[in-house]
Motif scaffolding. Structure first.
Motif, PDB file in Angstrom:
ATOM      1  N   ASP A 157       0.832  -1.199   0.000  1.00 41.23           N
ATOM      2  CA  ASP A 157       0.000   0.000   0.000  1.00 41.23           C
ATOM      3  C   ASP A 157       0.861   1.241   0.000  1.00 41.23           C
TER       4      ASP A 157
ATOM      5  N   PHE B  74      -0.031   5.329   1.513  1.00 46.62           N
ATOM      6  CA  PHE B  74      -1.022   6.290   2.005  1.00 46.62           C
ATOM      7  C   PHE B  74      -0.361   7.640   2.251  1.00 46.62           C
ATOM      8  N   HIS B  75      -1.160   8.675   2.154  1.00 50.01           N
ATOM      9  CA  HIS B  75      -0.666  10.034   2.308  1.00 50.01           C
ATOM     10  C   HIS B  75      -1.554  10.704   3.353  1.00 50.01           C
ATOM     11  N   ALA B  76      -0.995  10.887   4.556  1.00 52.17           N
ATOM     12  CA  ALA B  76      -1.812  11.341   5.683  1.00 52.17           C
ATOM     13  C   ALA B  76      -2.449  12.722   5.465  1.00 52.17           C
TER      14      ALA B  76
END
Lengths: 140, 140
Positions: free
Chosen positions: B74, B76-78
């Motif tokens: 994965d 993800f970009h907070a």
């Protein structure tokens, strides 16, 4: 302690400190007798349990409420082939206590998905293990 | 297709394209009747199977050779609460064919851990699923 394979085992405190640095981890469980994994945003609660926020009707809640699961988070850096990973293993359960729920509504995580009010799921940190890969520091 | 929770299901080709972008994924399996997870660097082979390189004596090889496992990756970009995840589910097996082994020694992944010559493990991509979270794009 550095192992033969270049990994260093992390103690519980190091693991929890690293876990608190990242916003997303992965719930690892069993679904229809197959290994299953789902990334979620989370927070660490004061008692070092992992708290998620998800839909009450989700397949995840159905699969893990009352069950021992693992929760993994990591960070790796490809150019230096270094990084760390932490795994928390413990029983997951939907938070049903109204006072706890109210506290988590104020201070707990909010799902990145659209889940409406949702529910909070707590994974107890019964076993916490981690390892660090020091990497090549850019050299061969 | 956008789901109620804001996730979009990815088709097999989108999943494989994303999987090829990242160096590290996580093997999800069962160890001593508990869910287990181990991050590893990997590569995608031409037949879309996932190939790992690890120690022949590793607990991982012992646990997954001949067994159906999942493999997750994965990103993800907070800040935008966005990202994607892909899960490959299929049988894992140690590569024993000498010609295949020779090819993978030249072109396959090399473990970031110190594993000596090691062995290659292939996870067949029998089932490939993925989802994308479009996120908030910085807004509420």
């Amino acid at each position: 302690m550095l192992q033969d394979n270049g990994m260093r085992a992390l103690d519980r405190q190091e693991c929890l400190r690293l876990l608190a640095k990242v916003p997303v981890g992965r719930v690892v469980y069993t679904r229809q007798a197959l290994p299953a994994v789902l990334p979620v945003n989370f927070s660490l609660d004061a008692d070092s349990s992992v708290v998620l926020h998800t839909s009450a009707a989700s397949g995840l809640v159905h699969a893990i409420d009352g069950v021992v699961v693992s929760f993994e988070a990591d960070e790796f850096h490809a150019p230096t082939e270094s990084g760390w990973s932490v795994v928390v293993t413990g029983r997951a359960h939907v938070v049903t206590d109204p006072v706890e729920n109210e506290r988590l509504r104020r201070t707990g995580p909010r799902s990145w998905m659209r889940v409406g009010d949702g529910v909070f799921v707590r994974i107890e940190s019964e076993m916490v293990t981690g390892r660090e890969l020091a990497g090549t520091c850019g050299s061969d």
